[in-house]
Write a protein that holds these residues in place. Structure first.
Motif, PDB file in Angstrom:
ATOM      1  N   ASP A   1       0.808  -1.217   0.000  1.00 36.73           N
ATOM      2  CA  ASP A   1       0.000   0.000   0.000  1.00 36.73           C
ATOM      3  C   ASP A   1       0.844   1.271   0.000  1.00 36.73           C
ATOM      4  O   ASP A   1       0.304   2.373  -0.128  1.00 36.73           O
ATOM      5  N   ALA A   2       2.169   1.129   0.120  1.00 35.21           N
ATOM      6  CA  ALA A   2       3.045   2.298   0.030  1.00 35.21           C
ATOM      7  C   ALA A   2       3.218   2.762  -1.416  1.00 35.21           C
ATOM      8  O   ALA A   2       3.591   3.919  -1.651  1.00 35.21           O
ATOM      9  N   LEU A   3       2.932   1.891  -2.378  1.00 33.40           N
ATOM     10  CA  LEU A   3       3.149   2.233  -3.784  1.00 33.40           C
ATOM     11  C   LEU A   3       2.273   3.396  -4.249  1.00 33.40           C
ATOM     12  O   LEU A   3       2.801   4.355  -4.836  1.00 33.40           O
ATOM     13  N   PRO A   4       0.955   3.374  -4.014  1.00 33.03           N
ATOM     14  CA  PRO A   4       0.157   4.533  -4.468  1.00 33.03           C
ATOM     15  C   PRO A   4       0.530   5.830  -3.747  1.00 33.03           C
ATOM     16  O   PRO A   4       0.468   6.914  -4.351  1.00 33.03           O
ATOM     17  N   VAL A   5       0.915   5.742  -2.470  1.00 32.93           N
ATOM     18  CA  VAL A   5       1.339   6.934  -1.737  1.00 32.93           C
ATOM     19  C   VAL A   5       2.594   7.523  -2.367  1.00 32.93           C
ATOM     20  O   VAL A   5       2.690   8.736  -2.608  1.00 32.93           O
ATOM     21  N   ALA A   6       3.579   6.648  -2.637  1.00 33.97           N
ATOM     22  CA  ALA A   6       4.826   7.108  -3.245  1.00 33.97           C
ATOM     23  C   ALA A   6       4.573   7.666  -4.642  1.00 33.97           C
ATOM     24  O   ALA A   6       5.123   8.716  -5.019  1.00 33.97           O
ATOM     25  N   ALA A   7       3.749   6.973  -5.433  1.00 34.51           N
ATOM     26  CA  ALA A   7       3.482   7.421  -6.798  1.00 34.51           C
ATOM     27  C   ALA A   7       2.805   8.789  -6.801  1.00 34.51           C
ATOM     28  O   ALA A   7       3.180   9.688  -7.568  1.00 34.51           O
ATOM     29  N   GLY A   8       1.798   8.960  -5.935  1.00 38.87           N
ATOM     30  CA  GLY A   8       1.097  10.240  -5.883  1.00 38.87           C
ATOM     31  C   GLY A   8       1.980  11.379  -5.432  1.00 38.87           C
ATOM     32  O   GLY A   8       1.988  12.464  -6.028  1.00 38.87           O
ATOM     33  N   GLY A   9       2.758  11.150  -4.356  1.00 35.98           N
ATOM     34  CA  GLY A   9       3.621  12.201  -3.825  1.00 35.98           C
ATOM     35  C   GLY A   9       4.726  12.591  -4.787  1.00 35.98           C
ATOM     36  O   GLY A   9       4.991  13.789  -5.001  1.00 35.98           O
ATOM     37  N   ILE A  10       5.378  11.600  -5.388  1.00 33.97           N
ATOM     38  CA  ILE A  10       6.482  11.897  -6.299  1.00 33.97           C
ATOM     39  C   ILE A  10       5.969  12.565  -7.568  1.00 33.97           C
ATOM     40  O   ILE A  10       6.605  13.490  -8.110  1.00 33.97           O
ATOM     41  N   ALA A  11       4.794  12.132  -8.061  1.00 34.32           N
ATOM     42  CA  ALA A  11       4.212  12.780  -9.238  1.00 34.32           C
ATOM     43  C   ALA A  11       3.882  14.241  -8.944  1.00 34.32           C
ATOM     44  O   ALA A  11       4.136  15.132  -9.770  1.00 34.32           O
ATOM     45  N   LEU A  12       3.330  14.505  -7.762  1.00 31.15           N
ATOM     46  CA  LEU A  12       2.948  15.878  -7.401  1.00 31.15           C
ATOM     47  C   LEU A  12       4.165  16.799  -7.325  1.00 31.15           C
ATOM     48  O   LEU A  12       4.204  17.866  -7.952  1.00 31.15           O
ATOM     49  N   PHE A  13       5.174  16.384  -6.555  1.00 33.10           N
ATOM     50  CA  PHE A  13       6.335  17.254  -6.358  1.00 33.10           C
ATOM     51  C   PHE A  13       7.207  17.342  -7.615  1.00 33.10           C
ATOM     52  O   PHE A  13       7.828  18.377  -7.873  1.00 33.10           O
ATOM     53  N   SER A  14       7.259  16.255  -8.406  1.00 33.72           N
ATOM     54  CA  SER A  14       8.013  16.312  -9.664  1.00 33.72           C
ATOM     55  C   SER A  14       7.340  17.263 -10.646  1.00 33.72           C
ATOM     56  O   SER A  14       8.014  18.016 -11.358  1.00 33.72           O
ATOM     57  N   ALA A  15       6.007  17.235 -10.679  1.00 35.33           N
ATOM     58  CA  ALA A  15       5.278  18.163 -11.550  1.00 35.33           C
ATOM     59  C   ALA A  15       5.528  19.607 -11.134  1.00 35.33           C
ATOM     60  O   ALA A  15       5.680  20.494 -11.985  1.00 35.33           O
ATOM     61  N   LEU A  16       5.592  19.849  -9.828  1.00 29.52           N
ATOM     62  CA  LEU A  16       5.888  21.195  -9.341  1.00 29.52           C
ATOM     63  C   LEU A  16       7.282  21.637  -9.771  1.00 29.52           C
ATOM     64  O   LEU A  16       7.484  22.787 -10.198  1.00 29.52           O
ATOM     65  N   ALA A  17       8.234  20.711  -9.686  1.00 27.75           N
ATOM     66  CA  ALA A  17       9.603  21.034 -10.115  1.00 27.75           C
ATOM     67  C   ALA A  17       9.651  21.349 -11.605  1.00 27.75           C
ATOM     68  O   ALA A  17      10.307  22.307 -12.030  1.00 27.75           O
ATOM     69  N   LEU A  18       8.963  20.560 -12.418  1.00 28.30           N
ATOM     70  CA  LEU A  18       8.953  20.798 -13.855  1.00 28.30           C
ATOM     71  C   LEU A  18       8.253  22.107 -14.187  1.00 28.30           C
ATOM     72  O   LEU A  18       8.629  22.805 -15.146  1.00 28.30           O
ATOM     73  N   LEU A  19       7.234  22.451 -13.407  1.00 27.27           N
ATOM     74  CA  LEU A  19       6.509  23.698 -13.636  1.00 27.27           C
ATOM     75  C   LEU A  19       7.418  24.914 -13.482  1.00 27.27           C
ATOM     76  O   LEU A  19       7.253  25.917 -14.172  1.00 27.27           O
ATOM     77  N   TYR A  20       8.389  24.811 -12.578  1.00 28.91           N
ATOM     78  CA  TYR A  20       9.319  25.917 -12.325  1.00 28.91           C
ATOM     79  C   TYR A  20      10.599  25.794 -13.160  1.00 28.91           C
ATOM     80  O   TYR A  20      11.580  26.476 -12.867  1.00 28.91           O
ATOM     81  N   GLY A  21      10.583  24.937 -14.177  1.00 28.59           N
ATOM     82  CA  GLY A  21      11.798  24.668 -14.938  1.00 28.59           C
ATOM     83  C   GLY A  21      12.471  25.894 -15.509  1.00 28.59           C
ATOM     84  O   GLY A  21      13.688  26.095 -15.351  1.00 28.59           O
ATOM     85  N   SER A  22      11.718  26.775 -16.173  1.00 25.01           N
ATOM     86  CA  SER A  22      12.317  27.958 -16.790  1.00 25.01           C
ATOM     87  C   SER A  22      12.876  28.911 -15.739  1.00 25.01           C
ATOM     88  O   SER A  22      13.912  29.551 -15.953  1.00 25.01           O
ATOM     89  N   ARG A  23      12.206  29.015 -14.597  1.00 27.49           N
ATOM     90  CA  ARG A  23      12.686  29.888 -13.523  1.00 27.49           C
ATOM     91  C   ARG A  23      13.955  29.321 -12.883  1.00 27.49           C
ATOM     92  O   ARG A  23      14.851  30.081 -12.486  1.00 27.49           O
TER      93      ARG A  23
END
Length: 351
Positions: free
Chosen positions: A212-234
């Motif tokens: 049950d740790a897999l969906p937690v890890a997938a959701g959290g890493i997807a969220l924070f990775s998307a945030l990092a990519l969103l700030y890519g140009s900055r």
């Protein structure tokens, strides 16, 4: 009337132009990333087959379309698949976090391992494990909260009219040393059985991670990775220096806080799931930079490299010393320590 300026990077590129999107793709970076993805797929299939019970590659493939035996299906899909996917997810998240902090500090040593954010996440988790016997969900939240709190402390102590990479690293090392002493004291005061469990978890291990740790890890890493990519140009603008970024219209302070939050979140998720896994965040971005021939912010290449490194490390930890399965943190620390020595010698020669 606008003028389009074409920048010549001196490297072969492919141009992508549609009505909604216009981009230039570096050929070498794209080829390297595709090659890393292919190697990851092959390595994952091999990892699913090797272990105390061997499953051949054709039988591993057969488990995904219903042509394998019941025994092979149980071994591959119920015993090993979750672990392989977690290794890929956590390796990707740790490497993206490392790329964030190395870009933010403009220093190859600017890793959450070195700065102390990993230790901060571990402190929150170990307090909840050793002193309060908290469940997994509470431990995950505690690791995230303590990682963010330590990040706020390090940023506050290192801020002097702006953030400077070297100052951030030095302050982070000092805070990490204090937290390591606190962790040792907590372990010494805890009950023996609880302390042993916390110590095993603290080595960084995927040996007993629940599915049950897999969906937690997938959701959290997807969220924070998307945030990092969103700030890519900055982030790329900040690599030019804070003054240059401000001149380009980037809100440096807000960007640095958001990027730090994303990086700490990635580390905290990995720490909450598997304990502190060292050196992936430090090594993967540097390897990716050398493979692609490009320095600076490169999250996809770093993430794929980190995923491959952690999967390889966990496979070695699981198979090399059978019937004993080592924590993957032992393997990554051993290899990462050698890399860190080489990096320090290389940096010292530049001075």
């Amino acid at each position: 009337m606008s003028t389009r300026v074409k920048l010549d990077t001196g490297r072969p590129e492919w141009a992508l132009r549609t009505r909604l999107l216009s981009a230039r793709l570096d050929r070498r970076t794209l080829v390297v990333n595709l090659a890393l993805a292919a190697v990851i797929v092959v390595t994952a299939l091999v990892s699913l087959g090797v272990g105390d019970i061997f499953v051949s590659l054709p039988d591993v493939l057969a488990t995904f379309y219903g042509g394998a035996s019941r025994a092979d299906t149980v071994v591959v899909q119920q015993w090993r698949l979750t672990r392989v996917l977690l290794a890929l997810l956590l390796g990707f998240g740790l490497a993206v976090s490392g790329a964030l902090f190395q870009s933010l500090t403009r220093n190859p040593l600017g890793s959450p391992d070195v700065i102390g954010f990993s230790t901060g996440s571990y402190t929150g988790a170990i307090v909840l494990i050793a002193l309060f016997h908290a469940p997994t969900a509470v431990i995950s939240f505690g690791a995230l909260a303590s990682g963010l709190a330590v990040a706020a402390i390090v940023l506050a102590l290192s801020y002097r009219g702006g953030f400077r990479g070297f100052r951030l690293i030095v302050v982070g090392i000092g805070v990490s040393a204090v937290l390591s002493a606190l962790n040792t004291w907590i372990m010494a005061k805890a009950q023996l059985q609880v302390a042993m469990s916390a110590a095993i978890w603290g080595a960084g291990s995927l040996n007993s991670v629940a599915p049950d740790a897999l969906p937690v890890a997938a959701g959290g890493i997807a969220l924070f990775s998307a945030l990092a990519l969103l700030y890519g140009s900055r982030i790329r603008a900040l690599e030019l220096g804070q003054n240059a970024a401000d001149a380009l219209g980037v809100r440096s302070r807000n960007t640095q806080v958001a990027v730090t939050g994303a990086g700490v979140g990635l580390v905290a998720i990995a720490t909450a799931v598997a304990g502190p896994i060292s050196f992936i965040a430090l090594v993967a971005p540097q390897i990716a930079a050398r493979l692609t021939g490009r320095g600076g912010w490169s999250p996809i290449g770093a993430g794929l490299t980190g995923a491959l490194l952690l999967l390889l490390g966990d496979t070695v930890a699981r198979v090399a010393f059978l019937p004993v399965q080592l924590p993957v943190g032992v393997v990554t620390t051993s290899l990462g320590g050698l890399y860190l020595i080489w990096l320090l010698v290389r940096e010292a020669r530049r001075l």
